[in-house]
Design a protein around this motif. Structure first.
Motif, PDB file in Angstrom:
ATOM      1  N   GLU A 214       0.814  -1.212   0.000  1.00 44.54           N
ATOM      2  CA  GLU A 214       0.000   0.000   0.000  1.00 44.54           C
ATOM      3  C   GLU A 214       0.853   1.270   0.000  1.00 44.54           C
ATOM      4  O   GLU A 214       0.337   2.372  -0.211  1.00 44.54           O
ATOM      5  CB  GLU A 214      -0.933   0.016   1.209  1.00 44.54           C
ATOM      6  N   MET A 215       2.155   1.136   0.222  1.00 46.46           N
ATOM      7  CA  MET A 215       3.046   2.285   0.244  1.00 46.46           C
ATOM      8  C   MET A 215       3.709   2.528  -1.109  1.00 46.46           C
ATOM      9  O   MET A 215       4.251   3.616  -1.339  1.00 46.46           O
ATOM     10  CB  MET A 215       4.120   2.080   1.319  1.00 46.46           C
ATOM     11  N   VAL A 216       3.678   1.546  -1.985  1.00 44.67           N
ATOM     12  CA  VAL A 216       4.435   1.627  -3.230  1.00 44.67           C
ATOM     13  C   VAL A 216       3.990   2.812  -4.083  1.00 44.67           C
ATOM     14  O   VAL A 216       4.819   3.631  -4.516  1.00 44.67           O
ATOM     15  CB  VAL A 216       4.320   0.312  -4.019  1.00 44.67           C
ATOM     16  N   ALA A 217       2.708   2.932  -4.336  1.00 45.21           N
ATOM     17  CA  ALA A 217       2.236   3.995  -5.230  1.00 45.21           C
ATOM     18  C   ALA A 217       2.521   5.388  -4.684  1.00 45.21           C
ATOM     19  O   ALA A 217       3.062   6.242  -5.403  1.00 45.21           O
ATOM     20  CB  ALA A 217       0.751   3.806  -5.526  1.00 45.21           C
ATOM     21  N   PRO A 218       2.171   5.701  -3.415  1.00 50.14           N
ATOM     22  CA  PRO A 218       2.464   7.055  -2.933  1.00 50.14           C
ATOM     23  C   PRO A 218       3.955   7.368  -2.831  1.00 50.14           C
ATOM     24  O   PRO A 218       4.348   8.533  -2.980  1.00 50.14           O
ATOM     25  CB  PRO A 218       1.793   7.113  -1.560  1.00 50.14           C
ATOM     26  N   LEU A 219       4.784   6.365  -2.604  1.00 52.91           N
ATOM     27  CA  LEU A 219       6.221   6.620  -2.518  1.00 52.91           C
ATOM     28  C   LEU A 219       6.852   6.801  -3.895  1.00 52.91           C
ATOM     29  O   LEU A 219       7.760   7.625  -4.063  1.00 52.91           O
ATOM     30  CB  LEU A 219       6.926   5.481  -1.775  1.00 52.91           C
ATOM     31  N   THR A 220       6.404   6.044  -4.888  1.00 57.01           N
ATOM     32  CA  THR A 220       7.013   6.144  -6.210  1.00 57.01           C
ATOM     33  C   THR A 220       6.390   7.239  -7.063  1.00 57.01           C
ATOM     34  O   THR A 220       7.058   7.848  -7.890  1.00 57.01           O
ATOM     35  CB  THR A 220       6.912   4.806  -6.967  1.00 57.01           C
ATOM     36  N   ASP A 221       5.104   7.499  -6.871  1.00 53.37           N
ATOM     37  CA  ASP A 221       4.394   8.479  -7.696  1.00 53.37           C
ATOM     38  C   ASP A 221       3.608   9.423  -6.796  1.00 53.37           C
ATOM     39  O   ASP A 221       2.374   9.430  -6.790  1.00 53.37           O
ATOM     40  CB  ASP A 221       3.460   7.756  -8.671  1.00 53.37           C
ATOM     41  N   PRO A 222       4.301  10.262  -6.037  1.00 51.37           N
ATOM     42  CA  PRO A 222       3.613  11.095  -5.044  1.00 51.37           C
ATOM     43  C   PRO A 222       2.642  12.099  -5.668  1.00 51.37           C
ATOM     44  O   PRO A 222       1.627  12.438  -5.054  1.00 51.37           O
ATOM     45  CB  PRO A 222       4.757  11.796  -4.321  1.00 51.37           C
ATOM     46  N   VAL A 223       2.937  12.581  -6.867  1.00 49.46           N
ATOM     47  CA  VAL A 223       2.067  13.572  -7.497  1.00 49.46           C
ATOM     48  C   VAL A 223       0.657  13.026  -7.682  1.00 49.46           C
ATOM     49  O   VAL A 223      -0.339  13.729  -7.499  1.00 49.46           O
ATOM     50  CB  VAL A 223       2.653  14.034  -8.842  1.00 49.46           C
ATOM     51  N   ALA A 224       0.577  11.731  -8.017  1.00 43.28           N
ATOM     52  CA  ALA A 224      -0.725  11.097  -8.222  1.00 43.28           C
ATOM     53  C   ALA A 224      -1.418  10.761  -6.914  1.00 43.28           C
ATOM     54  O   ALA A 224      -2.559  10.295  -6.925  1.00 43.28           O
ATOM     55  CB  ALA A 224      -0.553   9.834  -9.055  1.00 43.28           C
ATOM     56  N   HIS A 225      -0.745  11.010  -5.784  1.00 42.67           N
ATOM     57  CA  HIS A 225      -1.313  10.646  -4.486  1.00 42.67           C
ATOM     58  C   HIS A 225      -1.183  11.789  -3.491  1.00 42.67           C
ATOM     59  O   HIS A 225      -0.912  11.580  -2.305  1.00 42.67           O
ATOM     60  CB  HIS A 225      -0.624   9.381  -3.952  1.00 42.67           C
ATOM     61  N   GLY A 226      -1.386  13.007  -3.980  1.00 42.46           N
ATOM     62  CA  GLY A 226      -1.455  14.160  -3.102  1.00 42.46           C
ATOM     63  C   GLY A 226      -0.136  14.687  -2.602  1.00 42.46           C
ATOM     64  O   GLY A 226      -0.106  15.502  -1.677  1.00 42.46           O
ATOM     65  N   GLY A 227       0.966  14.235  -3.194  1.00 37.70           N
ATOM     66  CA  GLY A 227       2.273  14.680  -2.743  1.00 37.70           C
ATOM     67  C   GLY A 227       2.978  15.533  -3.774  1.00 37.70           C
ATOM     68  O   GLY A 227       2.394  15.990  -4.757  1.00 37.70           O
ATOM     69  N   ASP A 228       4.271  15.721  -3.560  1.00 38.43           N
ATOM     70  CA  ASP A 228       5.103  16.570  -4.390  1.00 38.43           C
ATOM     71  C   ASP A 228       6.114  15.694  -5.126  1.00 38.43           C
ATOM     72  O   ASP A 228       6.598  14.695  -4.580  1.00 38.43           O
ATOM     73  CB  ASP A 228       5.826  17.583  -3.488  1.00 38.43           C
ATOM     74  N   ALA A 229       6.461  16.053  -6.352  1.00 34.91           N
ATOM     75  CA  ALA A 229       7.426  15.275  -7.131  1.00 34.91           C
ATOM     76  C   ALA A 229       8.756  15.124  -6.398  1.00 34.91           C
ATOM     77  O   ALA A 229       9.474  14.136  -6.589  1.00 34.91           O
ATOM     78  CB  ALA A 229       7.643  15.927  -8.498  1.00 34.91           C
ATOM     79  N   ARG A 230       9.074  16.105  -5.539  1.00 30.51           N
ATOM     80  CA  ARG A 230      10.346  16.033  -4.802  1.00 30.51           C
ATOM     81  C   ARG A 230      10.316  14.980  -3.700  1.00 30.51           C
ATOM     82  O   ARG A 230      11.341  14.748  -3.036  1.00 30.51           O
ATOM     83  CB  ARG A 230      10.658  17.408  -4.207  1.00 30.51           C
ATOM     84  N   GLN A 231       9.171  14.335  -3.488  1.00 28.96           N
ATOM     85  CA  GLN A 231       9.053  13.279  -2.481  1.00 28.96           C
ATOM     86  C   GLN A 231       9.126  11.882  -3.104  1.00 28.96           C
ATOM     87  O   GLN A 231       8.819  10.898  -2.426  1.00 28.96           O
ATOM     88  CB  GLN A 231       7.720  13.427  -1.745  1.00 28.96           C
ATOM     89  N   ALA A 232       9.532  11.770  -4.329  1.00 32.86           N
ATOM     90  CA  ALA A 232       9.498  10.486  -5.041  1.00 32.86           C
ATOM     91  C   ALA A 232      10.712   9.620  -4.719  1.00 32.86           C
ATOM     92  O   ALA A 232      11.832  10.118  -4.551  1.00 32.86           O
ATOM     93  CB  ALA A 232       9.417  10.721  -6.541  1.00 32.86           C
ATOM     94  N   PHE A 233      10.466   8.314  -4.678  1.00 36.04           N
ATOM     95  CA  PHE A 233      11.527   7.335  -4.420  1.00 36.04           C
ATOM     96  C   PHE A 233      11.465   6.204  -5.446  1.00 36.04           C
ATOM     97  O   PHE A 233      10.383   5.791  -5.869  1.00 36.04           O
ATOM     98  CB  PHE A 233      11.368   6.719  -3.023  1.00 36.04           C
ATOM     99  N   HIS A 234      12.627   5.708  -5.819  1.00 36.04           N
ATOM    100  CA  HIS A 234      12.731   4.391  -6.424  1.00 36.04           C
ATOM    101  C   HIS A 234      12.792   3.380  -5.277  1.00 36.04           C
ATOM    102  O   HIS A 234      13.524   3.596  -4.303  1.00 36.04           O
ATOM    103  CB  HIS A 234      14.010   4.254  -7.263  1.00 36.04           C
ATOM    104  N   LEU A 235      12.060   2.278  -5.361  1.00 36.54           N
ATOM    105  CA  LEU A 235      11.979   1.334  -4.248  1.00 36.54           C
ATOM    106  C   LEU A 235      12.733   0.042  -4.550  1.00 36.54           C
ATOM    107  O   LEU A 235      12.619  -0.520  -5.651  1.00 36.54           O
ATOM    108  CB  LEU A 235      10.519   1.012  -3.940  1.00 36.54           C
ATOM    109  N   VAL A 236      13.456  -0.423  -3.554  1.00 41.79           N
ATOM    110  CA  VAL A 236      14.118  -1.727  -3.582  1.00 41.79           C
ATOM    111  C   VAL A 236      13.631  -2.484  -2.352  1.00 41.79           C
ATOM    112  O   VAL A 236      13.827  -2.023  -1.219  1.00 41.79           O
ATOM    113  CB  VAL A 236      15.652  -1.591  -3.562  1.00 41.79           C
ATOM    114  N   ILE A 237      12.974  -3.624  -2.570  1.00 33.87           N
ATOM    115  CA  ILE A 237      12.337  -4.361  -1.467  1.00 33.87           C
ATOM    116  C   ILE A 237      12.822  -5.809  -1.515  1.00 33.87           C
ATOM    117  O   ILE A 237      12.251  -6.643  -2.227  1.00 33.87           O
ATOM    118  CB  ILE A 237      10.805  -4.299  -1.581  1.00 33.87           C
ATOM    119  N   PRO A 238      13.879  -6.141  -0.773  1.00 35.96           N
ATOM    120  CA  PRO A 238      14.425  -7.505  -0.823  1.00 35.96           C
ATOM    121  C   PRO A 238      13.802  -8.441   0.212  1.00 35.96           C
ATOM    122  O   PRO A 238      13.386  -8.015   1.288  1.00 35.96           O
ATOM    123  CB  PRO A 238      15.910  -7.287  -0.513  1.00 35.96           C
TER     124      PRO A 238
END
Length: 383
Positions: free
Chosen positions: A112-136
């Motif tokens: 449930e965190m993937v979309a807001p962390l990777t694409d914050p603009v689409a989820h009420g955030g700012d582009a400067r809050q975007a992350f590439h995610l690595v989940i091992p």
């Protein structure tokens, strides 16, 4: 030796799912016990309800498709195949963030965190809050390989994660977040000053209050100490067994899906912020997905042995305050909590401390929005 990273689609054979269905249908149930609450462990009605859903309505292929759509990949590090999800942000200036799970968690706890962390603009955030995610997946967990020798403790896993980030080209700047064993691994990354690691966030902190802290505890801190004492006295039996005799329970975890489910569900019951009814705060199918990531790869015993390895080496972690910029989220249902005052003594550069209104040990599954907000706040000044 090769640094190759390869796609790793998960395709569980129909015969494996049929075998699981047969085992569930032939379950030999225990009697209901002598109490009706969860004080002896998961109740018979709770596990019967879970298994009914598992048998009749749950669809593994949904979770499998999610994994395969999330950059499912594999690489061999230190002799162990590491399975991980790699989800790139559409934002060109996104910063890499490693998300580290523990036991009995999995790579899917962060869904449930993937979309807001990777694409914050689409989820009420700012582009400067975007992350590439690595989940091992940790060695011995999920679809990562199982260690064949002792020694895979927290420090060794941290070392493998450093190499993973290097291979992905993320050595210049990255962040890390974790809870449970993931918090221990992320703390170890900070202590070893992993190349490029610019900050960490934890939703659990492994610590013991000093005698002075106990003696001088505020009312809030006394409540935290009481929760720790209850966990130690009533809820930590799984840890003591896995610290000392993981293979004993491993036979049951490998042979009985209901045994594995009950062993796992006990933690969801005890340390979620749910009043002992985890499906009130986590969709039951998500709990079953988590169980499946132990059942399908037969990782019940190998994941339990991680406790044994760390009990004998103290995880290989150094002591002293965490040296890198850090943030801490203390969710109210977490059994091991520390106050801001205690946290400030254990982190050399505490950038963010928050106590969200709800959520427990499985914060990413119980209150992902609050965890996302705290991750963003922690790393905002370091980007």
């Amino acid at each position: 030796m090769t640094d190759a990273i390869t796609p790793f689609p998960i395709r569980v054979a129909d015969t494996e799912l049929a075998d699981l269905a047969d085992r569930l249908a032939r379950t030999r149930w225990p009697d209901a016990g002598t109490v009706t609450d969860g004080s002896q462990g998961p109740t018979l009605p709770a596990i019967r309800s879970l298994v009914k859903r598992w048998q009749n309505e749950y669809d593994w292929r949904i979770a499998e498709a999610l994994i395969n759509a999330s950059g499912s990949s594999r690489t061999v590090i230190d002799g162990i195949g590491i399975h991980f999800l790699h989800i790139r942000s559409p934002e060109p200036d996104a910063v890499p963030l490693l998300l580290a799970h523990g036991w009995p968690g999995s790579i899917l706890e962060f869904r449930e965190m993937v979309a807001p962390l990777t694409d914050p603009v689409a989820h009420g955030g700012d582009a400067r809050q975007a992350f590439h995610l690595v989940i091992p997946s940790m060695p011995g967990f999920g679809f990562s390989d199982k260690p064949t020798e002792p020694g895979w403790n927290v420090a060794r896993v941290a070392g493998a994660y450093v190499e993973l980030m290097r291979r992905l080209g993320y050595g210049a700047q990255w962040f890390a977040q974790g809870g449970d064993w993931g918090a221990a691994v992320v703390s170890a990354l900070a202590h070893m000053r992993a190349p490029g690691l610019s900050g960490i966030h934890l939703n659990m902190v492994l610590f013991r209050p000093t005698d002075q802290e106990v003696a001088e505890a505020s009312l809030e801190e006394q409540a935290m100490l009481a929760a720790m004492a209850r966990y130690e006295a009533e809820q930590s039996g799984y840890m003591k067994l896995q610290n000392t005799r993981p293979q004993s329970v491993g036979f049951a975890l490998a042979d009985s899906p209901v045994g594995l489910a009950a062993w796992t569900y006990a933690l969801f019951q005890d340390v979620s912020d749910s009043g002992g009814e985890p499906k009130r705060v986590i969709p039951l199918d998500h709990i079953i997905d988590d169980i499946m990531l132990y059942w399908l790869p037969n990782a019940g015993a190998s994941s339990a042995r991680f406790y044994w390895d760390n009990a004998r080496t103290q995880g290989g972690m150094p002591g002293g305050p965490v040296p890198l910029p850090a943030g801490v989220s203390m969710f109210p249902g977490e059994a091991l909590r520390l106050s801001r005052r205690w946290a400030e003594k254990r982190f050399a550069d505490l950038r963010h401390y928050n106590q969200p209104e709800r959520g427990g040990h499985f914060a990413a599954m119980e209150n992902p929005a609050a965890l996302v907000d705290d991750i963003r706040a922690t790393f905002a000044s370091k980007r």
